[in-house]
Design an enzyme around this catalytic site. Sequence first.
Site, PDB file in Angstrom:
ATOM      1  N   SER A   1     -90.182 -27.922 -48.872  1.00 26.05           N
ATOM      2  CA  SER A   1     -90.753 -29.261 -49.058  1.00 26.05           C
ATOM      3  C   SER A   1     -91.492 -29.380 -50.375  1.00 26.05           C
ATOM      4  O   SER A   1     -92.149 -28.430 -50.818  1.00 26.05           O
ATOM      5  CB  SER A   1     -91.713 -29.541 -47.902  1.00 26.05           C
ATOM      6  OG  SER A   1     -92.460 -30.698 -48.171  1.00 26.05           O
TER       7      SER A   1
ATOM      8  N   LYS B   1     -94.745 -23.609 -45.526  1.00 24.49           N
ATOM      9  CA  LYS B   1     -93.470 -23.699 -46.256  1.00 24.49           C
ATOM     10  C   LYS B   1     -93.499 -22.766 -47.468  1.00 24.49           C
ATOM     11  O   LYS B   1     -92.509 -22.100 -47.780  1.00 24.49           O
ATOM     12  CB  LYS B   1     -93.209 -25.146 -46.710  1.00 24.49           C
ATOM     13  CG  LYS B   1     -92.822 -26.069 -45.585  1.00 24.49           C
ATOM     14  CD  LYS B   1     -91.435 -25.718 -45.037  1.00 24.49           C
ATOM     15  CE  LYS B   1     -91.039 -26.547 -43.840  1.00 24.49           C
ATOM     16  NZ  LYS B   1     -89.794 -26.136 -43.213  1.00 24.49           N
TER      17      LYS B   1
ATOM     18  N   ASN C   1     -88.771 -37.109 -50.058  1.00 23.33           N
ATOM     19  CA  ASN C   1     -88.970 -37.886 -48.819  1.00 23.33           C
ATOM     20  C   ASN C   1     -87.651 -38.386 -48.233  1.00 23.33           C
ATOM     21  O   ASN C   1     -87.232 -39.513 -48.523  1.00 23.33           O
ATOM     22  CB  ASN C   1     -89.898 -39.072 -49.092  1.00 23.33           C
ATOM     23  CG  ASN C   1     -91.327 -38.637 -49.327  1.00 23.33           C
ATOM     24  OD1 ASN C   1     -91.590 -37.855 -50.245  1.00 23.33           O
ATOM     25  ND2 ASN C   1     -92.249 -39.082 -48.522  1.00 23.33           N
TER      26      ASN C   1
ATOM     27  N   GLY D   1     -88.657 -26.539 -37.103  1.00 18.67           N
ATOM     28  CA  GLY D   1     -90.039 -26.299 -37.531  1.00 18.67           C
ATOM     29  C   GLY D   1     -90.874 -27.546 -37.330  1.00 18.67           C
ATOM     30  O   GLY D   1     -90.354 -28.616 -37.002  1.00 18.67           O
TER      31      GLY D   1
ATOM     32  N   LEU E   1     -93.885 -43.084 -43.324  1.00 18.60           N
ATOM     33  CA  LEU E   1     -93.863 -44.493 -43.694  1.00 18.60           C
ATOM     34  C   LEU E   1     -92.665 -45.274 -43.135  1.00 18.60           C
ATOM     35  O   LEU E   1     -92.842 -46.310 -42.490  1.00 18.60           O
ATOM     36  CB  LEU E   1     -93.890 -44.609 -45.227  1.00 18.60           C
ATOM     37  CG  LEU E   1     -93.874 -46.043 -45.752  1.00 18.60           C
ATOM     38  CD1 LEU E   1     -95.107 -46.812 -45.315  1.00 18.60           C
ATOM     39  CD2 LEU E   1     -93.755 -46.046 -47.269  1.00 18.60           C
TER      40      LEU E   1
ATOM     41  N   VAL F   1    -101.168 -49.774 -45.195  1.00 18.90           N
ATOM     42  CA  VAL F   1    -100.859 -49.132 -46.480  1.00 18.90           C
ATOM     43  C   VAL F   1    -102.065 -48.276 -46.852  1.00 18.90           C
ATOM     44  O   VAL F   1    -103.172 -48.801 -47.050  1.00 18.90           O
ATOM     45  CB  VAL F   1    -100.581 -50.199 -47.567  1.00 18.90           C
ATOM     46  CG1 VAL F   1    -100.350 -49.541 -48.915  1.00 18.90           C
ATOM     47  CG2 VAL F   1     -99.399 -51.071 -47.170  1.00 18.90           C
TER      48      VAL F   1
ATOM     49  N   TYR G   1     -99.383 -27.042 -43.217  1.00 14.62           N
ATOM     50  CA  TYR G   1     -97.935 -27.272 -43.262  1.00 14.62           C
ATOM     51  C   TYR G   1     -97.375 -26.816 -44.605  1.00 14.62           C
ATOM     52  O   TYR G   1     -96.380 -26.083 -44.674  1.00 14.62           O
ATOM     53  CB  TYR G   1     -97.641 -28.763 -43.015  1.00 14.62           C
ATOM     54  CG  TYR G   1     -96.230 -29.158 -43.365  1.00 14.62           C
ATOM     55  CD1 TYR G   1     -95.151 -28.693 -42.622  1.00 14.62           C
ATOM     56  CD2 TYR G   1     -95.958 -29.983 -44.456  1.00 14.62           C
ATOM     57  CE1 TYR G   1     -93.846 -29.037 -42.953  1.00 14.62           C
ATOM     58  CE2 TYR G   1     -94.659 -30.333 -44.794  1.00 14.62           C
ATOM     59  CZ  TYR G   1     -93.614 -29.852 -44.044  1.00 14.62           C
ATOM     60  OH  TYR G   1     -92.329 -30.187 -44.384  1.00 14.62           O
TER      61      TYR G   1
END
Length: 351
Positions: free
Chosen positions: A129, A157, A183, A87, A204, A221, A153
């Site tokens: 998720s 899900k 994550n 996916g 990240l 950041v 997204y």
Amino acid sequence: MSPPTTVLVTGGAGFIGSHACADLLDHGYEVIVVDDYSNSSPQVLPRLERVAGRFVGAVYELDIRDRRALSAVFDRHSVDAVMHFAGLKAVGASTRMPVAYYDSNVGGLTSLLRAMHGHGVHRLVFSSSCTIYGDAGHGPLPETTPARPTNPYAFSKWLCEQILKDVCLRHPDYSVLCLRYFNPAGAHPSGLLGEDPRGTSGNLMPHVAQVATGRQEKVRVFGGDYPTTDGTAVRDYLHVLDTAEAHRIALDHLVDTVGLRVYNLGAGRGSSVLEVVAAFSEACGRPIPYEIVSRRSGDVAELVADASAVDRDWGWHPTRGLAEMCHDAWRFQLLNPHGYAGAARHPGEKR
Ligand code: UD1
């Protein structure tokens, strides 16, 4: 019912899928991989076989929406259960290409369900998720947190979970586990498997790893004004090996699960962006330059799992922390500075 022994893994060459395959092979399962390599590389397969010391049962390059081709795979193998990782997963891209996201994620699932149904396969572990919780506020989030998807997204899900719920209501012989990842990060400690996104993933950990090698100048950041301890956003990072292990354990619980069950997969501990940067600096032994820039649209201040349900029901919890994730991600980056395509050859590796 006997536990599954032959597992079809969609997206088996991807970041989480490849680690899941290595773990399954390592534990004696027969593994059938289906992948279209749209965000992965066929070079992953010999590597995961090397890591596991065993061969993958079969590999098929196909898009799971190709129903005829997918059905032929089920014709050829006696599949006991499916792990569905295939996916699209980039939040930003999903807002630019909503149709592609719904097509791939929702269309992919419905195609898979048709093939499973047509072949009497009723056991599925589904990649969901934490993104479906949206901006749910501060503190660990249990699975009962109301879904508030905020981008295509996340909606895709959430829709998939609804589809699976309806399928399980209609067909009581189905057994489905939806794992809501927080994550996943890190890499295989061998340095052979890791995260190698096509283009810029925006995630990240791969970004920090690239800054550590000098491929990118500094970590940007996103946001220093969140209501968190250091002002940067907090996430719940989970080692990809723990993620893979949880999927294998889920297979055992498919046997005693009737209908649909949903579990968070997280460590239950939050880390800020600056904490990740600091942990990575420690892992690579050099300071990682960073700059605080404006918030990324769609990001939330904090997403941390209440990870107690999986521990209570399965007696399982992740064992690897942020330092280990950073060490492993750093090793993968060093050994594969340009990802799988331009990877340094490992001793004994065939090309
Ligand atoms: C997002 C999705 C998640 C999805 C995952 C994989 C949400 C809430 N979560 O996770 O469902 O599975 O992507 O694509 O949408 N950051 C920086 N600089 C960077 C990159 C990231 O500061 O260059 C920050 C982000 O603002 C965030 C944290 O690092 O606070 C983690 O970002 P990322 O790795 O992209 O994951 P999520 O956005 O949490």
